[in-house]
Design an enzyme around this catalytic site. Sequence first.
Site, PDB file in Angstrom:
ATOM      1  N   GLY A  42       0.847  -1.192   0.000  1.00 11.04           N
ATOM      2  CA  GLY A  42       0.000   0.000   0.000  1.00 11.04           C
ATOM      3  C   GLY A  42       0.881   1.239   0.000  1.00 11.04           C
ATOM      4  CB  CYS A  43       0.608   4.455   1.781  1.00  9.51           C
ATOM      5  SG  CYS A  43       1.552   5.968   2.053  1.00  9.51           S
ATOM      6  CG  PHE A  44       5.849   4.690  -1.411  1.00 13.78           C
ATOM      7  CD1 PHE A  44       5.460   5.929  -0.944  1.00 13.78           C
ATOM      8  CD2 PHE A  44       6.142   4.559  -2.765  1.00 13.78           C
ATOM      9  CE1 PHE A  44       5.381   7.027  -1.787  1.00 13.78           C
ATOM     10  CE2 PHE A  44       6.061   5.653  -3.626  1.00 13.78           C
ATOM     11  CZ  PHE A  44       5.682   6.889  -3.135  1.00 13.78           C
ATOM     12  CE1 TYR A 189      -2.485   7.697   3.496  1.00 17.26           C
ATOM     13  CE2 TYR A 189      -0.787   6.970   5.030  1.00 17.26           C
ATOM     14  CZ  TYR A 189      -1.657   6.707   3.993  1.00 17.26           C
ATOM     15  OH  TYR A 189      -1.714   5.454   3.457  1.00 17.26           O
TER      16      TYR A 189
END
Length: 209
Positions: A42-44, A189
């Site tokens: 997913g989000c690095f 985030y």
Amino acid sequence: MSPRLASLITAALAAACSPGPAPAAQPEPPPPGYQTAIFAGGCFWTEEKAFDGLPGVRSAVSGFVGGARPRPTYEQVVRGGTGYREAVLLTFDPTVISYRSLVDRYWRTIDPTDPTGQVCDQGPSYVTAVYATEAQTAAAEASRKAAQAALGAKGAGFVTPVYPAMRFWPAGPEHQDFARRHPGRYEAYRVGCGRSARLRALWGAAAVG
């Protein structure tokens, strides 16, 4: 994604997720005695943070894996159609931490039952996978089997695969060490996405992130 969550995520990512400068042509080769591991999770930013500073891990680099186009940019990857996924490249000392230990930790940083992304990050570039060399594959597969068993009934939909290792391309410098350099935006985030809550619901106290 709800409009409110979309607004939170947009505010958190606005500055960082512009195309930025072109990525490096290739990551630096590991020093003698060190090895590498590649995880798409997913989000690095989240994967980088989950491993950065871990004893034995020399570096964690955000980037892309899985596609064929050379030197992909963030803009190209998120637009879709490249085959690339956001990933992290770890350089580690196997005398301090084993590859198996890294894969065991990786499962606890993701929801391996999500086939289309990770929580608020949905789409092909956020789909999870382990990219293992031939020498790493047996350990990766054994770790996968153990992680699925650890989830019990919740592991029935375990979909994250183990793939052969592929070329990794670093993302631009604006994406590297994001959580450390922009803690406020990263926290916005993280909370807005709800990923930590999902991991706790899935893994309990073993969740990472």
